[in-house]
Structure formats: structure tokens, C-alpha cells
Design a protein around this motif. Structure first.
Motif, PDB file in Angstrom:
ATOM      1  N   UNK A 246       1.190  -6.356   5.226  1.00 27.16           N
ATOM      2  CA  UNK A 246       1.116  -5.476   4.062  1.00 27.16           C
ATOM      3  C   UNK A 246       2.263  -4.477   4.142  1.00 27.16           C
ATOM      4  N   UNK A 247       3.011  -4.324   3.059  1.00 27.30           N
ATOM      5  CA  UNK A 247       4.092  -3.336   3.035  1.00 27.30           C
ATOM      6  C   UNK A 247       3.477  -1.963   2.790  1.00 27.30           C
ATOM      7  N   UNK A 248       3.560  -1.082   3.785  1.00 29.94           N
ATOM      8  CA  UNK A 248       2.971   0.252   3.694  1.00 29.94           C
ATOM      9  C   UNK A 248       4.096   1.271   3.530  1.00 29.94           C
ATOM     10  N   UNK A 249       4.016   2.063   2.470  1.00 34.12           N
ATOM     11  CA  UNK A 249       5.024   3.074   2.161  1.00 34.12           C
ATOM     12  C   UNK A 249       4.335   4.431   2.127  1.00 34.12           C
TER      13      UNK A 249
ATOM     14  N   UNK B  81       0.848  -1.190   0.000  1.00 27.41           N
ATOM     15  CA  UNK B  81       0.000   0.000   0.000  1.00 27.41           C
ATOM     16  C   UNK B  81       0.886   1.243   0.000  1.00 27.41           C
ATOM     17  N   UNK B  82       0.705   2.082  -1.013  1.00 23.24           N
ATOM     18  CA  UNK B  82       1.401   3.361  -1.074  1.00 23.24           C
ATOM     19  C   UNK B  82       0.443   4.463  -0.607  1.00 23.24           C
ATOM     20  N   UNK B  83       0.899   5.266   0.366  1.00 23.98           N
ATOM     21  CA  UNK B  83       0.184   6.457   0.806  1.00 23.98           C
ATOM     22  C   UNK B  83       0.900   7.644   0.158  1.00 23.98           C
ATOM     23  N   UNK B  84       0.328   8.166  -0.935  1.00 24.15           N
ATOM     24  CA  UNK B  84       1.073   9.062  -1.820  1.00 24.15           C
ATOM     25  C   UNK B  84       0.815  10.532  -1.487  1.00 24.15           C
ATOM     26  N   UNK B  85       0.966  10.891  -0.229  1.00 23.18           N
ATOM     27  CA  UNK B  85       0.973  12.292   0.152  1.00 23.18           C
ATOM     28  C   UNK B  85      -0.349  12.900   0.538  1.00 23.18           C
ATOM     29  N   UNK B  86      -0.270  13.961   1.349  1.00 20.98           N
ATOM     30  CA  UNK B  86      -1.430  14.676   1.883  1.00 20.98           C
ATOM     31  C   UNK B  86      -2.369  13.708   2.596  1.00 20.98           C
ATOM     32  N   UNK B  87      -1.783  12.783   3.326  1.00 17.19           N
ATOM     33  CA  UNK B  87      -2.581  11.830   4.098  1.00 17.19           C
ATOM     34  C   UNK B  87      -3.176  12.534   5.305  1.00 17.19           C
TER      35      UNK B  87
END
Length: 272
Positions: free
Chosen positions: A80-83, A43-49
Motif C-alpha cells: 500500500x502506498x502510504x503518504x 493511504x493518505x495520512x492527512x495531518x495531526x496523526x
């Protein structure tokens, strides 16, 4: 290509951005529902989280947003690999890049390798703002109008919930009619694709502009995963490396287009 109606429940990768948690506009309940249905291996958290800018004035963290944060952390603990790639609204988190907190890896940018061996640059996208040519007064007006549209969107969907109707993006529908907004998106896409080509990569994945979609130029694919304050979309990679956009119910709403091969001339210009 036939678009399947529902995304697989075990995608290889899921990209989400622009949750803006800490504000009343975050559609945390819809994303929480999606993450109950779709269990990615990465799972990629791609900013402004987390919207740290808005939270300086007023912090809003209702139970739905707290549950969403807990679910993401459970995914990280469960394998889950979270980035997490901080954006401009959570830029303070960039000082933690290179660290791992609660099994979540924090990075400034990442080169993602798909299952079919493509290499895609993943970043939030605010670094391309300087490449978008727009008058400062128009940018300021656009930001003010965007906040107004989000308020309208919030009240519209509150009324729809009372009537038993599903979520609908009023803000997104109105913005699609504005020519300046379309030109901004096009310039942003071109800047992102140029950067990917310059680095010899196969494409780009980002967020930032709250406009999910795909675009191409010879040899380069552009993907934007959208947002979770207006459109409520995510980008998904299946086990074979194919990319598609899904909505909050897990329905596939778009698949990646075919990319024309990069010519020798295009490769030379990209590296110039």
C-alpha cells in the motif's frame, strides 16, 4: 444517487486525518477495525496523526494506538502506498518532508490524480486558518470548549461501551448546534476551494477542522475526511474515481455532489 450501505473492501484510495495519537481521545480501536475491513491501494495520512503538542504535557499511547501504528506500517510494507502529510499538531515532522521512512512517504502537500483524471490538492488545511475571520477571544474560547467537549465525548462513550451500545459522537452533535462553528466551517471551505481554483485544480481534500463533508463552487469540489477523535470518518475513492465518506464501520454516509462547470468569468477571478 443511491448510496451503497457498505464501502468496497478494496478502494483505490483512503484519506484519513486528525487521529491525535498520543492522547486519550484517539479512537484507535475503531480505525484499526476499519483498516482490517478496508484495504486501500493508497493511504493518505492527512495531518495531526500524532499529537506532538499534547504529548509535551502528557503522552498517552495505549496498546490500541500501538496496534494501529503497527497496522499502518504493515500496510506500507505490504504494497500500500502510504503518504503522510503532517499537520499543525505534528508540524515537527514537516522537516522530514521529501523523505521516505519505513516505506511511508512524507510530503508537505500532494496533488492527487483520481481514476477519472481529476487533480485534487491534498493538505492538512491549517494553512487556511489565517483566512477565517473570527475574534481571537472567540477562537480561544472555542479551543477551550472543544477540549471540554472531547472530555464529555470520552466519558459518554465509556458509558455506552459498558451498556453494549455503539460509538456516538456527543461532541459532534453539540458542535452542530453552534452557529459560530458553522460559520467557521463555511469560511474554511471557501478558502480551500479558492486555493484549488487559483492553482487550476479540480478540488481540495483536507482535514484539520474535524468536520467531514463536501462543498462545491463552480468547477471546484471540496472534501473533508473528518477526524478520529469525534466523528470517526474517512474519505474513500473507489476504482472509478468516485469519492465518498465512510464511517468507522465502513458504511457509506455521503457521496460527492455534482460540481457545476466553471464559467469563463469564474476562471478569470480564480487566476486573478
Amino acid at each position: 444517487m443511491t448510496i451503497p450501505p457498505i464501502a468496497p473492501t478494496d478502494p483505490r484510495t483512503l484519506f484519513i486525518s486528525d487521529l491525535h495519537m498520543g492522547t486519550p481521545d484517539c479512537q484507535a480501536q475503531l480505525l484499526d477495525s476499519l483498516l482490517r475491513r478496508v484495504r486501500p491501494k493508497r493511504l493518505y495520512l492527512v495531518g495531526d496523526i500524532i499529537d506532538l503538542i499534547a504529548m509535551r504535557k502528557r503522552a498517552v499511547l495505549p496498546s490500541a494506538q500501538q496496534r494501529l501504528m503497527a497496522r499502518i506500517l504493515r500496510l506500507a510494507r505490504g504494497g500500500c502506498e502510504v503518504i503522510y502529510i503532517p499537520g499543525n499538531h505534528d508540524a515537527a515532522m514537516r522537516r522530514l518532508c521529501g523523505l521516505r521512512l519505513y516505506n511511508v512517504r512524507i510530503e508537505r502537500r500532494v496533488i492527487h490524480a483520481t481514476a477519472d483524471h481529476r487533480r485534487l490538492l491534498v493538505s492538512h488545511g491549517d494553512e487556511f486558518d489565517t483566512h477565517v475571520r473570527m475574534a481571537p477571544w472567540l477562537m480561544a474560547l472555542g479551543d477551550g470548549m472543544h477540549q471540554f467537549l472531547l472530555s464529555l465525548n470520552r466519558w459518554c462513550n465509556h458509558s455506552r461501551r459498558l451498556l453494549g451500545l455503539p460509538y456516538w459522537s456527543l461532541a459532534g452533535a453539540l458542535k452542530r448546534q453552534v452557529g459560530a462553528a458553522r460559520r467557521y466551517v463555511e469560511q474554511f471551505e471557501q478558502a480551500a476551494m479558492h486555493q484549488a481554483a487559483r492553482e487550476g485544480l479540480d478540488g481540495y481534500i483536507g482535514g484539520h477542522i474535524h468536520k467531514a463533508g463536501f462543498a462545491t463552487r463552480p468547477g471546484v469540489l471540496y472534501c473533508n475526511d473528518g477526524d478520529w477523535v469525534e466523528h470517526c470518518t474517512a474519505l474513500m475513492e473507489d476504482r472509478d474515481g468516485r469519492l465518498s465518506l465512510i464511517d468507522w464501520e465502513g458504511r457509506v454516509i455521503g457521496v460527492e455532489p455534482v460540481v457545476e462547470p466553471r464559467s469563463m468569468e469564474a476562471g478569470s477571478l480564480a487566476s486573478a
